[in-house]
Scaffold this motif. Structure first.
Motif, PDB file in Angstrom:
ATOM      1  N   ASP A  87     -28.522 -38.794 -58.091  1.00 40.16           N
ATOM      2  CA  ASP A  87     -27.748 -37.562 -58.246  1.00 40.16           C
ATOM      3  C   ASP A  87     -26.829 -37.686 -59.451  1.00 40.16           C
ATOM      4  O   ASP A  87     -26.308 -38.770 -59.726  1.00 40.16           O
ATOM      5  CB  ASP A  87     -26.911 -37.319 -56.985  1.00 40.16           C
ATOM      6  N   GLN A 124     -23.464 -35.705 -60.653  1.00 42.74           N
ATOM      7  CA  GLN A 124     -22.463 -34.701 -60.307  1.00 42.74           C
ATOM      8  C   GLN A 124     -22.000 -34.036 -61.601  1.00 42.74           C
ATOM      9  O   GLN A 124     -21.649 -34.712 -62.568  1.00 42.74           O
ATOM     10  CB  GLN A 124     -21.289 -35.353 -59.596  1.00 42.74           C
ATOM     11  N   THR A 125     -22.004 -32.693 -61.611  1.00 45.67           N
ATOM     12  CA  THR A 125     -21.695 -31.927 -62.813  1.00 45.67           C
ATOM     13  C   THR A 125     -20.615 -30.897 -62.521  1.00 45.67           C
ATOM     14  O   THR A 125     -20.629 -30.254 -61.472  1.00 45.67           O
ATOM     15  CB  THR A 125     -22.962 -31.196 -63.307  1.00 45.67           C
ATOM     16  N   ASN A 126     -19.698 -30.719 -63.459  1.00 46.21           N
ATOM     17  CA  ASN A 126     -18.706 -29.657 -63.370  1.00 46.21           C
ATOM     18  C   ASN A 126     -19.437 -28.358 -63.706  1.00 46.21           C
ATOM     19  O   ASN A 126     -19.947 -28.191 -64.817  1.00 46.21           O
ATOM     20  CB  ASN A 126     -17.569 -29.915 -64.362  1.00 46.21           C
ATOM     21  N   TYR A 127     -19.511 -27.450 -62.765  1.00 47.14           N
ATOM     22  CA  TYR A 127     -20.311 -26.244 -62.965  1.00 47.14           C
ATOM     23  C   TYR A 127     -19.748 -25.318 -64.032  1.00 47.14           C
ATOM     24  O   TYR A 127     -20.484 -24.510 -64.602  1.00 47.14           O
ATOM     25  CB  TYR A 127     -20.497 -25.489 -61.640  1.00 47.14           C
ATOM     26  N   ARG A 128     -18.479 -25.411 -64.343  1.00 45.03           N
ATOM     27  CA  ARG A 128     -17.890 -24.548 -65.383  1.00 45.03           C
ATOM     28  C   ARG A 128     -18.148 -25.076 -66.788  1.00 45.03           C
ATOM     29  O   ARG A 128     -18.497 -24.328 -67.684  1.00 45.03           O
ATOM     30  CB  ARG A 128     -16.385 -24.428 -65.183  1.00 45.03           C
ATOM     31  N   THR A 129     -17.953 -26.384 -66.968  1.00 44.08           N
ATOM     32  CA  THR A 129     -18.041 -26.962 -68.310  1.00 44.08           C
ATOM     33  C   THR A 129     -19.348 -27.706 -68.560  1.00 44.08           C
ATOM     34  O   THR A 129     -19.608 -28.106 -69.684  1.00 44.08           O
ATOM     35  CB  THR A 129     -16.885 -27.951 -68.538  1.00 44.08           C
ATOM     36  N   ASP A 130     -20.141 -27.927 -67.541  1.00 43.00           N
ATOM     37  CA  ASP A 130     -21.383 -28.696 -67.601  1.00 43.00           C
ATOM     38  C   ASP A 130     -21.130 -30.161 -67.946  1.00 43.00           C
ATOM     39  O   ASP A 130     -22.035 -30.885 -68.314  1.00 43.00           O
ATOM     40  CB  ASP A 130     -22.370 -28.076 -68.595  1.00 43.00           C
ATOM     41  N   LYS A 188     -20.676 -33.984 -67.194  1.00 42.16           N
ATOM     42  CA  LYS A 188     -21.178 -34.889 -66.156  1.00 42.16           C
ATOM     43  C   LYS A 188     -20.002 -35.710 -65.646  1.00 42.16           C
ATOM     44  O   LYS A 188     -19.243 -36.286 -66.415  1.00 42.16           O
ATOM     45  CB  LYS A 188     -22.261 -35.811 -66.707  1.00 42.16           C
TER      46      LYS A 188
END
Length: 91
Positions: free
Chosen positions: A73, A75-81, A83
């Motif tokens: 997996d 994990q990614t910040n969905y706003r800034t992409d 990692k």
């Protein structure tokens, strides 16, 4: 063929945000019958290889140990992409 990536044990006194600010990516290596190990990898090096082949087997070299791992997996910040963290599972 496994892609070789150098990793180092993570300094637990630093929080993940500080690790990422240094250009590293916090990661965890775990597998059946083995204790999990907190490591950090060079973010640019890992992401370059990961984008080439998301199913690749990586050879993580931590101190004198070597692990053949796959990415479980990211994990990614969905706003800034950005990692945030990687989970590796030993194969």
């Amino acid at each position: 063929m496994a892609v070789s990536i150098k990793a180092e044990k993570r300094d637990e006194s630093k929080n993940p945000r500080q690790v990422r600010a240094e250009g590293k990516l916090p990661a965890t290596v775990y597998g059946k019958g083995q204790e999990s190990v907190s490591v950090q990898v060079n973010a640019k090096e890992f992401l370059t290889e990961y984008k080439k082949d998301k199913e690749a087997t990586f050879e993580l070299k931590v101190d004198k140990k070597s692990f053949n791992v796959k990415v479980k997996d990211v994990q990614t910040n969905y706003r800034t992409d950005e990692k945030l963290n990687v989970q590796f599972v030993v194969v």
